[in-house]
Design a protein around this motif. Structure first.
Motif, PDB file in Angstrom:
ATOM      1  N   GLU A   6     -10.963  -3.877  -1.747  1.00 53.34           N
ATOM      2  CA  GLU A   6      -9.637  -3.559  -2.269  1.00 53.34           C
ATOM      3  C   GLU A   6      -9.247  -2.165  -1.803  1.00 53.34           C
ATOM      4  N   SER A   7      -7.993  -1.991  -1.470  1.00 49.95           N
ATOM      5  CA  SER A   7      -7.520  -0.687  -1.026  1.00 49.95           C
ATOM      6  C   SER A   7      -6.043  -0.536  -1.345  1.00 49.95           C
ATOM      7  N   GLY A   8      -5.558   0.690  -1.212  1.00 46.52           N
ATOM      8  CA  GLY A   8      -4.140   0.959  -1.362  1.00 46.52           C
ATOM      9  C   GLY A   8      -3.746   1.650  -2.656  1.00 46.52           C
ATOM     10  N   GLY A   9      -4.672   1.781  -3.576  1.00 46.14           N
ATOM     11  CA  GLY A   9      -4.349   2.461  -4.826  1.00 46.14           C
ATOM     12  C   GLY A   9      -4.217   3.959  -4.621  1.00 46.14           C
ATOM     13  N   GLY A  10      -3.761   4.629  -5.672  1.00 42.63           N
ATOM     14  CA  GLY A  10      -3.633   6.072  -5.586  1.00 42.63           C
ATOM     15  C   GLY A  10      -2.644   6.610  -6.596  1.00 42.63           C
ATOM     16  N   LEU A  11      -2.237   7.844  -6.369  1.00 46.04           N
ATOM     17  CA  LEU A  11      -1.279   8.531  -7.232  1.00 46.04           C
ATOM     18  C   LEU A  11       0.092   8.512  -6.571  1.00 46.04           C
ATOM     19  N   VAL A  12       1.103   8.117  -7.339  1.00 42.21           N
ATOM     20  CA  VAL A  12       2.463   8.055  -6.809  1.00 42.21           C
ATOM     21  C   VAL A  12       3.428   8.501  -7.894  1.00 42.21           C
ATOM     22  N   GLN A  13       4.545   9.066  -7.484  1.00 46.40           N
ATOM     23  CA  GLN A  13       5.558   9.499  -8.445  1.00 46.40           C
ATOM     24  C   GLN A  13       6.381   8.296  -8.930  1.00 46.40           C
ATOM     25  N   PRO A  14       6.956   8.409 -10.098  1.00 48.29           N
ATOM     26  CA  PRO A  14       7.843   7.329 -10.575  1.00 48.29           C
ATOM     27  C   PRO A  14       8.943   7.034  -9.556  1.00 48.29           C
ATOM     28  N   GLY A  15       9.190   5.745  -9.366  1.00 46.55           N
ATOM     29  CA  GLY A  15      10.157   5.317  -8.364  1.00 46.55           C
ATOM     30  C   GLY A  15       9.566   5.093  -6.995  1.00 46.55           C
ATOM     31  N   GLY A  16       8.312   5.481  -6.815  1.00 44.55           N
ATOM     32  CA  GLY A  16       7.664   5.325  -5.524  1.00 44.55           C
ATOM     33  C   GLY A  16       7.095   3.937  -5.306  1.00 44.55           C
ATOM     34  N   SER A  17       6.415   3.777  -4.161  1.00 50.46           N
ATOM     35  CA  SER A  17       5.867   2.474  -3.770  1.00 50.46           C
ATOM     36  C   SER A  17       4.411   2.600  -3.350  1.00 50.46           C
ATOM     37  N   LEU A  18       3.691   1.511  -3.542  1.00 47.98           N
ATOM     38  CA  LEU A  18       2.329   1.377  -3.050  1.00 47.98           C
ATOM     39  C   LEU A  18       2.135  -0.062  -2.600  1.00 47.98           C
ATOM     40  N   ARG A  19       1.201  -0.256  -1.678  1.00 46.19           N
ATOM     41  CA  ARG A  19       0.844  -1.599  -1.249  1.00 46.19           C
ATOM     42  C   ARG A  19      -0.663  -1.769  -1.403  1.00 46.19           C
ATOM     43  N   LEU A  20      -1.046  -2.683  -2.263  1.00 45.33           N
ATOM     44  CA  LEU A  20      -2.461  -2.981  -2.462  1.00 45.33           C
ATOM     45  C   LEU A  20      -2.884  -4.105  -1.532  1.00 45.33           C
ATOM     46  N   SER A  21      -4.127  -4.019  -1.060  1.00 49.18           N
ATOM     47  CA  SER A  21      -4.705  -5.063  -0.221  1.00 49.18           C
ATOM     48  C   SER A  21      -6.044  -5.476  -0.803  1.00 49.18           C
ATOM     49  N   CYS A  22      -6.362  -6.739  -0.640  1.00 50.56           N
ATOM     50  CA  CYS A  22      -7.655  -7.257  -1.103  1.00 50.56           C
ATOM     51  C   CYS A  22      -8.149  -8.259  -0.067  1.00 50.56           C
ATOM     52  N   ALA A  23      -9.212  -7.885   0.633  1.00 47.64           N
ATOM     53  CA  ALA A  23      -9.820  -8.765   1.619  1.00 47.64           C
ATOM     54  C   ALA A  23     -11.063  -9.390   1.005  1.00 47.64           C
ATOM     55  N   ALA A  24     -11.158 -10.718   1.079  1.00 42.98           N
ATOM     56  CA  ALA A  24     -12.250 -11.445   0.427  1.00 42.98           C
ATOM     57  C   ALA A  24     -13.130 -12.145   1.457  1.00 42.98           C
ATOM     58  N   SER A  25     -14.429 -12.101   1.225  1.00 42.77           N
ATOM     59  CA  SER A  25     -15.386 -12.762   2.126  1.00 42.77           C
ATOM     60  C   SER A  25     -15.589 -14.207   1.693  1.00 42.77           C
ATOM     61  N   ILE A  26     -14.506 -14.985   1.693  1.00 46.08           N
ATOM     62  CA  ILE A  26     -14.552 -16.393   1.285  1.00 46.08           C
ATOM     63  C   ILE A  26     -14.200 -17.235   2.494  1.00 46.08           C
ATOM     64  N   ILE A  27     -15.110 -18.109   2.895  1.00 44.74           N
ATOM     65  CA  ILE A  27     -14.882 -18.920   4.087  1.00 44.74           C
ATOM     66  C   ILE A  27     -13.659 -19.820   3.904  1.00 44.74           C
ATOM     67  N   THR A  28     -13.522 -20.382   2.691  1.00 47.94           N
ATOM     68  CA  THR A  28     -12.407 -21.301   2.416  1.00 47.94           C
ATOM     69  C   THR A  28     -11.295 -20.590   1.669  1.00 47.94           C
ATOM     70  N   PHE A  29     -10.976 -19.385   2.078  1.00 50.56           N
ATOM     71  CA  PHE A  29     -10.001 -18.533   1.399  1.00 50.56           C
ATOM     72  C   PHE A  29      -8.678 -19.248   1.171  1.00 50.56           C
ATOM     73  N   SER A  30      -8.262 -20.047   2.135  1.00 51.95           N
ATOM     74  CA  SER A  30      -6.933 -20.644   2.093  1.00 51.95           C
ATOM     75  C   SER A  30      -6.737 -21.606   0.923  1.00 51.95           C
TER      76      SER A  30
END
Length: 118
Positions: A6-30
């Protein structure tokens, strides 16, 4: 054992934006329903957004119109685009994977902190 990055978290001011990502080691992810949950201090973990294998999405009322969930099956990754962030969005955000039919197969990421503060 399923692993998540998981990545993309952090500190942001009100009104701001963030994008979180989560990569999973699952063969049948779909064929997994992927979700983002959050837990603020002293509160229960709650659903933020989820996306099924077929692409159907649902959102918590508190984030509708501000957050967007998406997935890239080729990269085994689910995303959460968060716009117009508010202090009440502050929480640890967790990625969850649940098999579409064998629903007992549930896996959780380790969480990433999102803090919205001026």
């Amino acid at each position: 054992q399923v692993q998540f990055v998981e990545s993309g978290g952090g500190l942001v001011q009100p009104g701001g934006s963030l994008r979180l990502s989560c990569a999973a080691s699952i063969i049948t992810f779909s064929i997994y329903t992927m979700g983002w949950y959050r837990q603020a201090p002293g509160k229960q973990r709650e659903l933020v957004a989820a996306i099924t294998a077929g692409g159907s999405k649902n959102y918590a009322d508190s984030v509708k119109g501000r957050f967007t969930i998406s997935r890239d099956n080729a990269k085994n990754t689910v995303y959460l685009q968060m716009n117009s962030l508010r202090p009440e969005d502050t929480a640890v955000y967790y990625c969850k994977a649940q098999h579409a039919t064998a629903t007992r197969l549930v896996y959780w990421g380790q969480g990433t902190q999102v803090t919205v503060s001026s």
